[in-house]
Structure formats: structure tokens, C-alpha cells
Design an enzyme around this catalytic site. Structure first.
Site, PDB file in Angstrom:
ATOM      1  CB  SER A  24      -0.895   0.012   1.245  1.00  0.00           C
ATOM      2  OG  SER A  24      -1.488   1.273   1.449  1.00  0.00           O
ATOM      3  CE1 TYR A  59      -2.675  -1.436   5.930  1.00  0.00           C
ATOM      4  CE2 TYR A  59      -2.221   0.849   5.354  1.00  0.00           C
ATOM      5  CZ  TYR A  59      -2.674  -0.412   4.996  1.00  0.00           C
ATOM      6  OH  TYR A  59      -3.122  -0.649   3.713  1.00  0.00           O
TER       7      TYR A  59
END
Length: 320
Positions: free
Chosen positions: A158, A183
Site C-alpha cells: 500500500s 500499518y
């Protein structure tokens, strides 16, 4: 053997769909494993691969939900897998290897994002454990089926990897937890995994890629409070998506991982980070959050993470 981290001019872009990048490609007789291939981008990835003729195995933490979502889709089989549980990873891999089949496309798609501090296994931070360590163990355990197929391994990262490199002194966030930085670390790990796997496996005919699929509203946001998504300008108070031009559809979001797995344009390449159906450019310090951060493609950090991951999971298909 290394591939330059620069665009190749694929002819595709941010608005390309998975079906468009597969146009003219016949996947009959090919087998893909797509983790989380029953929801969001994973579902679109499964659908497009089967439409092109591939058979797709979908390992799922929520097997009943997966079977319901994939009902009526030909060429798909569902099995159980919880990436946060290494015994579950072992069980799935052993069942698959017993079938004697080889894997052509391994797409590590499943993941969690910005969840509250959660611990799994031996007190591991859930995002690092699920997004990275579970997939690391899975690919290494499936290696006897991956290598003979000359597979491509696709690690879905990502743009969130910009949030954090690897926190080598505290990878499990035991000294204070930030859900977005955690994350980011997990997504950086996804890129570093592809970098080192490609280095280890390229001479065996297996290539690895990492990628940013784009911004898409999917069940991946399930851990985010509505108020936070409103504050970020993603949705309004009624839950409607704001600035839809700034988000991809699931069909567009699945395109880059499908392109990574199947495109002949990437033959002979590997170990690079992709976005918008092309190789991404290196990120510019102080610039917009696009491209790939140097900390995510550094070969020394990639080797260090591989060694740490092998130690934590007890699995390394390349150990001497």
C-alpha cells in the site's frame, strides 16, 4: 537480474480494470492462490482470473462468508486459513501440497488496516503478524508448489508504507502503539518481502512483485470509526463516498495485482514495487505520497527482515 525501479510505459493506468489488463491473455490450465480472494479487491481478482480461464484457490479466515461470496463462480475452491495463526498456515499449506498441484500465481492479497492494538500468537502485533509474517510463512511452506510452476508471487502492499519503515528495535509495538504507523510498517514489510524473495528465487524462475492497488473503499476500512473516515474526507455523515474521482472502483483496484501476476510485459523482471499498472518511480522526499520509499526497497533491510521473519516463524524454504 535486478529490475530498475522506473516506469516502463505499460499503456495502462489508474483507470484500467482487471478485465482490461487481462484482455487477450488465456489463463486456461493456470492455478492461482489468492488470500482473501472473496472480499473487496480479492473478490474482483478472483473473478477476473477465473473469467480468463484460471482456477483459483481462495484461503479464507471466514470460510462460510467466502463460500457465500463466491457461490456460482466457476473454477474456485475455498479452504480455511487464518494468517494470524501459524498452525492454520501450516494446515492449509499441507492440505494444498497433498494435492500435488503447482502454483502459477501466488497473490498475497489479504490484510488488515489500522486496527486497534491487537495481539496474536506469541504477543505479536496483529498487523505485522497478519499482513507480513502470515504471508511469509505461507509462501515458504508452499514453496514446493511455487518453484516447479515458475510462479509469480505478488505481495499487495500500500501507499501506506510511507507511514513507517521497519521499527527494528520494536517491530511488535510493545513500547506504545500507533495504528497507522503499525500499518505502515506492515506494508513496508510486504515490499521488502518481495524484494528479497525475488533476489533468492529469480534464478529458479520465480519472480516477486509488490504493489499499491490504489485508494478504494472496501471492507478493509472495517476497523475505522465512521467519524475518522468523515474527518479524513472519505465519506460524509450519511456514509456516502466523497470525491469519488479520488478513489478507484474495486475493478480498477484489482488491476495492478492482476497485471503483476500475469502480464507478459513483466517477463524477466521482478523485485520492484508497482502502482497504476506500471512500475512505480522512487518517492521524492518532501513530495506527494506516491512512488516507493527507499526504506521499502533497500536490499540490506530486505535481507534483515527475511532473517527476522524466518526466526519468528520457524520457516525458511531457502535455508541451507
Amino acid at each position: 537480474m535486478s529490475t530498475a525501479q522506473h516506469k516502463i510505459g505499460s499503456g495502462f493506468g489508474a483507470n484500467s480494470t482487471a478485465d482490461e489488463v487481462l484482455e487477450g491473455i488465456d489463463l486456461t490450465g493456470k492455478l492461482a492462490v489468492v488470500t482473501g480472494g472473496y472480499s473487496g479487491l480479492g473478490l474482483e481478482t478472483t473473478r477476473s482470473l477465473t473469467k480468463a480461464g484460471a482456477r483459483v484457490v481462495v484461503p479464507a479466515r471466514r470460510r462460510a462468508a467466502a463460500e457465500e461470496a463466491l457461490a456460482g463462480l466457476a473454477g474456485v475452491e475455498v479452504d480455511e486459513l487464518d494468517l494470524g495463526d501459524l498452525e492454520s498456515v501450516r494446515g492449509f499449506a499441507e492440505r494444498f501440497l497433498t494435492s500435488g498441484r503447482t502454483i502459477d500465481f501466488m497473490i498475497d492479497n489479504a490484510g488488515i488496516m489500522a486496527c486497534p492494538e491487537t495481539r496474536v500468537g506469541p504477543d505479536w502485533e496483529a498487523q505485522f503478524a497478519t499482513n507480513h509474517l502470515g504471508h511469509f510463512a505461507l509462501v515458504n511452506r508452499l514453496w514446493p508448489a511455487i518453484e516447479p510452476g515458475g510462479a509469480r508471487v505478488v505481495s499487495v502492499s500500500s501507499r501506506g508504507h510511507h507511514f513507517s519503515g521497519i521499527r527494528w528495535d520494536d517491530v511488535h509495538w510493545r513500547q506504545g502503539h500507533d495504528k497507522w504507523e503499525a500499518y505502515g510498517q506492515a506494508k513496508t514489510a510486504n515490499v521488502l518481502f518481495a524484494v528479497h524473495l525475488d533476489r533468492l528465487a529469480a534464478d529458479r524462475g520465480v519472480r516477486a512483485f509488490a504493489l499499491h492497488p490504489g485508494g478504494i473503499i472496501t471492507p478493509l476500512q472495517r476497523h475505522l470509526p465512521k467519524a475518522e473516515m468523515v474527518e479524513r474526507g472519505w465519506i460524509d455523515e450519511q456514509g456516502n463516498v466523497l470525491n469519488p474521482e479520488g478513489f478507484k472502483s474495486p475493478e480498477q483496484g484489482a488491476a495492478t495485482q492482476v497485471w503483476a501476476a500475469t502480464s507478459p510485459q513483466l517477463d524477466g523482471m521482478g523485485g520492484v514495487y508497482l502502482e497504476d499498472c506500471d512500475i512505480a518511480e522512487p518517492a521524492v522526499d518532501g513530495g506527494e505520497r506516491s512512488g516507493v520509499k527507499a526504506w521499502a526497497t533497500d536490499p540490506e533491510q530486505a535481507a534483515r527482515l527475511w532473517a527476522l521473519s524466518a526466526e519468528l516463524t520457524g520457516v525458511d524454504a531457502f535455508a541451507a
